[in-house]
Design a protein around this motif. Structure first.
Motif, mmCIF file in Angstrom:
data_model
loop_
_atom_site.group_PDB
_atom_site.id
_atom_site.type_symbol
_atom_site.label_atom_id
_atom_site.label_comp_id
_atom_site.label_asym_id
_atom_site.label_seq_id
_atom_site.Cartn_x
_atom_site.Cartn_y
_atom_site.Cartn_z
ATOM 1 N N SER A 1 16.563 35.544 28.165
ATOM 2 C CA SER A 1 17.821 35.687 26.869
ATOM 3 C C SER A 1 18.909 35.296 26.989
ATOM 4 O O SER A 1 19.608 34.477 27.508
ATOM 5 C CB SER A 1 18.593 37.233 26.838
ATOM 6 O OG SER A 1 17.303 38.329 26.928
ATOM 7 N N PHE B 1 22.630 33.960 25.783
ATOM 8 C CA PHE B 1 24.021 34.966 25.584
ATOM 9 C C PHE B 1 25.209 33.938 24.133
ATOM 10 O O PHE B 1 25.380 32.984 24.834
ATOM 11 C CB PHE B 1 24.969 35.262 26.551
ATOM 12 C CG PHE B 1 25.906 36.236 26.305
ATOM 13 C CD1 PHE B 1 26.144 37.247 25.494
ATOM 14 C CD2 PHE B 1 26.499 36.226 27.805
ATOM 15 C CE1 PHE B 1 27.637 37.675 25.604
ATOM 16 C CE2 PHE B 1 28.268 36.989 27.589
ATOM 17 C CZ PHE B 1 28.255 38.138 26.869
ATOM 18 N N ILE C 1 30.212 40.158 32.086
ATOM 19 C CA ILE C 1 28.950 40.415 31.506
ATOM 20 C C ILE C 1 27.120 39.509 31.959
ATOM 21 O O ILE C 1 26.100 40.008 32.411
ATOM 22 C CB ILE C 1 28.984 40.353 29.889
ATOM 23 C CG1 ILE C 1 29.553 41.577 29.755
ATOM 24 C CG2 ILE C 1 27.338 40.660 29.100
ATOM 25 C CD1 ILE C 1 29.389 41.537 27.647
ATOM 26 N N SER C 2 27.674 38.163 32.056
ATOM 27 C CA SER C 2 26.613 36.798 32.654
ATOM 28 C C SER C 2 26.221 37.549 33.931
ATOM 29 O O SER C 2 24.995 37.352 34.188
ATOM 30 C CB SER C 2 26.969 35.535 32.150
ATOM 31 O OG SER C 2 26.973 35.452 30.763
ATOM 32 N N ARG D 1 26.220 40.171 35.691
ATOM 33 C CA ARG D 1 25.650 41.647 35.683
ATOM 34 C C ARG D 1 24.138 41.655 34.834
ATOM 35 O O ARG D 1 23.100 41.729 35.991
ATOM 36 C CB ARG D 1 26.422 42.318 34.982
ATOM 37 C CG ARG D 1 27.489 43.261 35.575
ATOM 38 C CD ARG D 1 27.316 43.959 36.951
ATOM 39 N NE ARG D 1 26.409 45.471 35.793
ATOM 40 C CZ ARG D 1 26.749 46.940 35.724
ATOM 41 N NH1 ARG D 1 27.778 46.817 36.191
ATOM 42 N NH2 ARG D 1 26.314 47.732 35.413
ATOM 43 N N MET D 2 23.969 40.584 33.837
ATOM 44 C CA MET D 2 23.009 40.167 33.401
ATOM 45 C C MET D 2 22.057 39.239 34.344
ATOM 46 O O MET D 2 20.912 39.058 34.050
ATOM 47 C CB MET D 2 22.567 39.692 31.982
ATOM 48 C CG MET D 2 23.018 41.073 30.765
ATOM 49 S SD MET D 2 21.908 42.940 30.901
ATOM 50 C CE MET D 2 21.163 41.681 29.703
ATOM 51 N N TRP E 1 22.149 36.859 34.664
ATOM 52 C CA TRP E 1 22.341 35.071 33.867
ATOM 53 C C TRP E 1 22.921 34.059 33.816
ATOM 54 O O TRP E 1 24.571 34.217 34.636
ATOM 55 C CB TRP E 1 22.816 35.300 32.094
ATOM 56 C CG TRP E 1 21.646 36.596 30.953
ATOM 57 C CD1 TRP E 1 20.410 36.054 31.760
ATOM 58 C CD2 TRP E 1 21.998 37.098 30.347
ATOM 59 N NE1 TRP E 1 19.756 37.605 30.903
ATOM 60 C CE2 TRP E 1 20.271 37.191 30.001
ATOM 61 C CE3 TRP E 1 23.556 37.263 29.429
ATOM 62 C CZ2 TRP E 1 20.803 38.182 28.851
ATOM 63 C CZ3 TRP E 1 23.007 38.026 28.365
ATOM 64 C CH2 TRP E 1 21.906 38.985 27.865
ATOM 65 N N PHE F 1 28.638 48.089 29.935
ATOM 66 C CA PHE F 1 26.946 48.675 30.554
ATOM 67 C C PHE F 1 26.459 49.849 30.707
ATOM 68 O O PHE F 1 25.493 50.627 29.876
ATOM 69 C CB PHE F 1 26.791 48.145 32.233
ATOM 70 C CG PHE F 1 26.735 46.766 32.250
ATOM 71 C CD1 PHE F 1 25.183 46.483 32.006
ATOM 72 C CD2 PHE F 1 27.890 45.892 31.643
ATOM 73 C CE1 PHE F 1 24.741 45.136 32.122
ATOM 74 C CE2 PHE F 1 27.747 44.496 32.177
ATOM 75 C CZ PHE F 1 26.187 44.283 31.333
ATOM 76 N N SER G 1 23.503 49.260 28.987
ATOM 77 C CA SER G 1 22.223 49.235 29.593
ATOM 78 C C SER G 1 20.916 50.274 29.314
ATOM 79 O O SER G 1 19.684 50.029 29.218
ATOM 80 C CB SER G 1 22.460 50.507 30.345
ATOM 81 O OG SER G 1 23.284 49.846 32.040
ATOM 82 N N VAL H 1 19.286 47.239 26.769
ATOM 83 C CA VAL H 1 18.577 46.465 27.973
ATOM 84 C C VAL H 1 17.292 47.384 27.827
ATOM 85 O O VAL H 1 15.849 46.459 27.865
ATOM 86 C CB VAL H 1 19.447 46.049 28.772
ATOM 87 C CG1 VAL H 1 17.856 45.514 30.247
ATOM 88 C CG2 VAL H 1 20.271 45.125 29.427
ATOM 89 N N SER I 1 14.144 45.671 26.913
ATOM 90 C CA SER I 1 12.386 45.675 27.847
ATOM 91 C C SER I 1 11.067 46.042 27.348
ATOM 92 O O SER I 1 9.907 46.005 27.819
ATOM 93 C CB SER I 1 12.817 45.476 29.242
ATOM 94 O OG SER I 1 12.608 48.028 29.420
#
Length: 363
Positions: A26, A28, A78-79, A81-82, A84, A341, A354, A357, A361
């Motif tokens: 993904s 961002f 955020i990145s 946590r993801m 990324w 999140f 969350s 996501v 998914s």
């Protein structure tokens, strides 16, 4: 086939394989103001820059990066946590090739919803120029992976946009009897800003954004800069608080109507106002010792002027809600991202990140 030909074929497959791997992840994209700018203004001739120490003191490099933070800002976290790679400033010369597929940060300190917001900073990337750059970005990526894959990358991306605070602090209330305050009462100014913001978000959707986190303003009258100007005993500036209390609910209602018109929950409202108020009203519950005084600054509440190498600097940034007169510390940003999140509908409407996501998914 010659050895050179074999090498070239292998190289092409290697590059294409890496591109496909990036596209399957993904991207961002970030739009907005100084709360999310990660260095674009460093490439501009403007006073709205965070290029000198002690900015960045807790960043991995321990150097200023253009972020208005002691360390990471909300998009960075955020990145993180993801899982990324962090996005790069769109104006960075290093943002090219495969790095484009991670996404980009278009934000610029000082901007607002309105074009006349932040005029005193002169050369900043106003929001419609940020959107123009987003179009330009898509053309660059199309040259790498084709139009169809670019459209898919953008459609499946996460987008964060943070605007609105400057339209009050650096426009309506910038000076007594400002042009906008003479043109509008506050009750009429707020719906005007909201109606202009709606046009921004409609264009963002037209450009392909399908998962957009939209943050509200924080408690504008409670930042150290406003306390220094208006507060005697640490109480928040009531007029700016009234602006935030009018603006944030109207923003949520506008987002709901947009989603209803689109027929999908494209725009997700993040109640950053309440997130901040939680820290301010009960700092010790969150491990802070100060929710009024900035870590870096001077004057009452360290709220006067800019954070500079000559400013007062706290020893432990983790104990402060505010890093400088306007911006949260990295630790406050981390708590905000945690609510983004996992927060309830009080904080995230209609769902938290969350949930998004998990939904994506399963698709």
């Amino acid at each position: 086939m010659s050895i050179l030909s074999c090498f070239l074929v292998s190289w092409v497959f290697f590059v294409l394989g890496n591109l496909v791997n990036h596209v399957e992840g993904s991207a961002f994209f970030v739009f907005g103001d100084s709360l999310v700018d990660n260095g674009n203004n460093n490439f501009l001739a403007t006073s709205a820059r965070a290029e000198a120490p002690p900015y960045g003191i807790d960043y991995p490099s321990h150097r200023p990066t253009g972020r208005f933070s002691n360390g990471l800002n909300i998009p960075d976290i955020i990145s993180e946590r993801m899982g990324w790679e962090a996005t790069m400033p769109y104006l960075s010369p290093q943002l090219n090739g495969q790095k484009l597929l991670v996404g980009a940060n278009f934000a610029s300190a000082g901007v607002g919803v309105l074009n006349d917001t932040g005029f005193q900073f002169v050369n900043i990337i106003r929001i419609y120029q940020q959107l123009n750059y987003f179009e330009e970005y898509q053309r660059k990526v199309s040259a790498l992976i084709g139009e169809e894959e670019t459209e898919r990358l953008v459609n499946e991306a996460l987008v964060l946009i943070t605007l609105g605070g400057n339209d009050f602090v650096n426009n309506y209330y910038l000076v007594p009897y400002s042009a906008r305050s003479r043109q509008f009462s506050l009750q009429n100014y707020v719906p005007f800003v909201i109606s202009e913001y709606k046009k921004v978000l409609q264009r963002l959707h037209k450009l392909g954004a399908r998962r957009v986190l939209v943050t509200g303003t924080g408690p504008l009258g409670c930042v150290p800069a406003e306390l220094a100007l208006h507060s005697r005993n640490g109480e928040c500036a009531q007029e700016l608080q009234r602006a935030a209390s009018l603006y944030n609910p109207q923003l949520v209602q506008m987002l709901k109507k947009l989603n209803n018109d689109i027929g999908d929950d494209v725009f997700i409202a993040a109640n950053t106002n309440q997130m901040h108020l939680d820290f301010i009203n009960n700092p010790r519950q969150f491990g802070f010792t100060s929710s009024k005084r900035a870590c870096c600054g001077q004057g009452p509440y360290n709220g006067i002027g800019l954070c500079t190498p000559l400013s007062n600097l706290c020893a432990n940034r983790n104990l402060y809600v505010f890093w400088d007169p306007f911006h949260p510390s990295e630790r406050a940003n981390r708590l905000i991202v945690e609510q983004i999140f996992t927060g309830s509908n009080t904080y995230m409407d209609p769902m938290n990140l969350s949930t998004i996501v998990a939904m994506d998914s399963r698709v």
